[in-house]
Design a protein around this motif. Structure first.
Motif, short mmCIF file in Angstrom:
data_model
loop_
_atom_site.label_atom_id
_atom_site.label_comp_id
_atom_site.label_asym_id
_atom_site.label_seq_id
_atom_site.Cartn_x
_atom_site.Cartn_y
_atom_site.Cartn_z
N LEU A 131 0.83 -1.21 0.00
CA LEU A 131 0.00 0.00 0.00
C LEU A 131 0.86 1.26 0.00
N THR A 132 1.95 1.24 0.75
CA THR A 132 2.85 2.39 0.78
C THR A 132 3.36 2.72 -0.62
N ASP A 133 3.80 1.70 -1.34
CA ASP A 133 4.31 1.91 -2.70
C ASP A 133 3.22 2.47 -3.61
N GLU A 134 2.02 1.95 -3.47
CA GLU A 134 0.92 2.40 -4.34
C GLU A 134 0.52 3.85 -4.03
N LEU A 135 0.55 4.21 -2.77
CA LEU A 135 0.23 5.59 -2.41
C LEU A 135 1.29 6.55 -2.94
N ILE A 136 2.55 6.15 -2.83
CA ILE A 136 3.64 6.99 -3.34
C ILE A 136 3.50 7.17 -4.85
N LYS A 137 3.16 6.10 -5.56
CA LYS A 137 2.96 6.19 -7.01
C LYS A 137 1.88 7.20 -7.37
N ARG A 138 0.93 7.38 -6.46
CA ARG A 138 -0.19 8.30 -6.71
C ARG A 138 0.10 9.71 -6.20
N GLY A 139 1.34 9.95 -5.79
CA GLY A 139 1.73 11.30 -5.39
C GLY A 139 1.34 11.67 -3.98
N ILE A 140 1.13 10.68 -3.13
CA ILE A 140 0.73 10.92 -1.74
C ILE A 140 1.94 10.72 -0.82
N PHE A 141 2.15 11.66 0.07
CA PHE A 141 3.24 11.55 1.04
C PHE A 141 2.85 10.54 2.12
N VAL A 142 3.74 9.62 2.44
CA VAL A 142 3.44 8.54 3.38
C VAL A 142 4.50 8.47 4.47
N LYS A 143 4.06 8.24 5.71
CA LYS A 143 4.96 7.94 6.82
C LYS A 143 4.50 6.64 7.46
N VAL A 144 5.43 5.70 7.59
CA VAL A 144 5.12 4.38 8.13
C VAL A 144 5.76 4.24 9.50
N PHE A 145 5.01 3.69 10.45
CA PHE A 145 5.49 3.54 11.82
C PHE A 145 5.35 2.09 12.27
N ASP A 146 6.48 1.40 12.41
CA ASP A 146 6.49 0.07 13.00
C ASP A 146 6.35 0.26 14.51
N LEU A 147 5.22 -0.14 15.06
CA LEU A 147 4.91 0.17 16.45
C LEU A 147 5.75 -0.62 17.45
N THR A 148 6.57 -1.54 16.98
CA THR A 148 7.52 -2.19 17.89
C THR A 148 8.73 -1.30 18.14
N LYS A 149 8.87 -0.23 17.34
CA LYS A 149 10.06 0.62 17.42
C LYS A 149 9.75 2.11 17.55
N THR A 150 8.48 2.47 17.48
CA THR A 150 8.10 3.87 17.30
C THR A 150 8.04 4.65 18.60
N ASP A 151 8.60 5.85 18.59
CA ASP A 151 8.36 6.86 19.62
C ASP A 151 6.97 7.43 19.34
N LEU A 152 6.05 7.27 20.28
CA LEU A 152 4.67 7.69 20.04
C LEU A 152 4.57 9.20 19.84
N GLY A 153 5.56 9.96 20.31
CA GLY A 153 5.58 11.39 20.02
C GLY A 153 5.75 11.66 18.54
N ASP A 154 6.56 10.84 17.87
CA ASP A 154 6.72 10.99 16.42
C ASP A 154 5.41 10.70 15.70
N LEU A 155 4.70 9.67 16.18
CA LEU A 155 3.41 9.33 15.58
C LEU A 155 2.42 10.48 15.78
N ALA A 156 2.36 11.01 16.99
CA ALA A 156 1.44 12.12 17.27
C ALA A 156 1.76 13.33 16.40
N MET A 157 3.05 13.62 16.25
CA MET A 157 3.47 14.76 15.44
C MET A 157 3.07 14.57 13.98
N ALA A 158 3.22 13.37 13.47
CA ALA A 158 2.85 13.10 12.07
C ALA A 158 1.35 13.22 11.86
N ALA A 159 0.57 12.98 12.94
CA ALA A 159 -0.89 13.04 12.82
C ALA A 159 -1.42 14.47 12.77
N VAL A 160 -0.60 15.46 13.08
CA VAL A 160 -1.07 16.85 13.12
C VAL A 160 -1.67 17.28 11.79
#
Length: 397
Positions: free
Chosen positions: A268-297
């Motif tokens: 899905l990430t590849d397909e969204l990028i092909k369509r000109g959409i900016f994507v950020k992926v967060f593996d929740l086993t490694k993610t700082d939840l502050g980074d996730l919150a910031m991306a959600a703004v």
């Protein structure tokens, strides 16, 4: 070591820099440390202290006050009762027993219950009330729910300085008194907004931004992070973050146990990028939840990637989803991708966990086992649907 610094004539920063703190509220990571800002104002007749510091830094505040060389503090202004700003208040009252605490009714109640401050030490000030220090006038402006119901601002009328407590702050330990680099402050300020202010975006953040815009302000001094001598920088950012405008962005927080959900996320990430959409992926086993919150703004869409575990979403997905639900970003659309073995309530559970968000759900893609050709075609359609929704949402602003 004492470090009192003059902001402008007779207005001093006397707070503490906490270089080593890495966790706030037993939840929020602080990759850059923080500060607890306190300000001392010397008028021609009286002296006021605006906010104190966390109790762990009491001695720093006391030494800084001594460095300014005053005999008495007449008023202690408490803009907000949370302990990182009020924790040293009892010590300051011991040192300056004749000082009066000035605050609003809600904050008074909290100070009595959190810190056992005697009722007769506290005087309530009204919204818009002014107190004279001689050649300096303090004006109090109620600002509830940025981020507690007791918050208020203090404004020095003659110097055009606004003390906003938590509002407009940043968790950043720095030796700079003022913002020296807008690029350096951008991420800490946005992370701070996302984690602390975003739940109150509508109407409270928007309403209190207008109150500030209606004032003549040269300097904004919050209670965390460096001081803004160009208030328009942070005010313009907050106007954008707190608006209803979203960006052509998708964030994908996910967990994958055996690779099925991860393969769907990758595709899905590849397909969204092909369509000109900016994507950020967060593996929740490694993610700082502050980074996730910031991306959600700013993101228009959140796609949750979750495998089924014992008839419900994987437990490590649930916490971040609950957090996003509590933060209530201005996200317009949500979807789900994931896999299951024999059944369960994957889609229903995610919808319930996000019930606080005012979003439109886009048709999810849930595969039985490892994704097959049919599942990838459904992911193609999901990417198309997201692109269509984004075009419509972006057109409206």
């Amino acid at each position: 070591m004492a470090l009192a610094r003059e902001i402008i004539k007779d207005v001093y920063s006397v707070g503490a820099i906490d270089w080593n703190r890495r966790l706030f509220d037993a939840l929020i990571l602080l990759p850059d440390g923080t500060s607890y800002n306190s300000y001392l104002v010397k008028g021609s007749e009286k002296v006021a202290l605006i906010d104190t510091v966390d109790s762990t830094m009491s001695e720093v505040l006391i030494e800084n006050i001594k460095e300014v060389n005053i005999d008495q503090i007449d008023y202690i202004i408490v803009n907000h009762a949370e302990q990182d700003h009020s924790g040293t208040l009892p010590r300051i009252l011991e040192l300056f027993p004749d000082a009066k605490v000035l605050t609003n009714p809600k904050c008074k109640d909290l100070l009595i219950n959190l810190l056992f401050i005697p009722d007769d030490k506290i005087e309530v000030v009204e919204d818009g009330e002014e107190v004279s220090l001689g050649n300096k006038t303090l004006k109090f402006i109620y600002a509830p729910w940025v981020h507690w119901p007791d918050t208020m601002f203090t404004y020095i009328v003659e110097d055009k300085i606004l003390f906003t407590c938590d509002f407009l702050g940043s968790h950043l330990a720095t030796s700079d008194l003022f913002i020296e680099d807008n690029i350096r402050i951008y991420e800490p300020a946005k992370r701070y907004y996302a984690e602390i202010m975003m739940p109150f975006r509508v109407p409270h953040v928007q309403r209190n931004l207008k109150k500030i815009r209606d004032l003549d302000v040269n300097i904004i001094a919050a209670s965390h992070g460096p001081i803004y001598n160009d208030p328009s920088f942070i005010l313009d950012l907050y106007d954008d973050w707190a608006s209803n405008n979203v960006e052509n962005e998708v964030i994908i927080p996910y967990i994958s146990m055996h690779g099925s959900t991860e393969e769907m996320v990758r595709y899905l990430t590849d397909e969204l990028i092909k369509r000109g959409i900016f994507v950020k992926v967060f593996d929740l086993t490694k993610t700082d939840l502050g980074d996730l919150a910031m991306a959600a703004v700013d993101a228009a869409t959140i796609v949750v990637g979750a495998p089924m575990m014992l008839a419900n979403p994987h437990p490590n997905v649930i916490g971040p989803i609950v957090l996003l639900n509590a933060l209530r970003p201005k996200t317009r659309f949500v979807s789900l991708i994931g896999s299951y073995g024999w059944g369960g309530r994957l889609v229903e559970s995610v919808k319930e966990l996000l019930s606080n968000m005012n979003v439109e759900f886009i048709e999810p893609v849930v595969a039985k086992g490892y994704p097959k050709e049919e599942d990838f075609r459904r992911l193609d359609k999901l990417a198309d649907d997201i692109l269509k929704k984004h075009k419509e949402a972006l057109k409206r602003h």
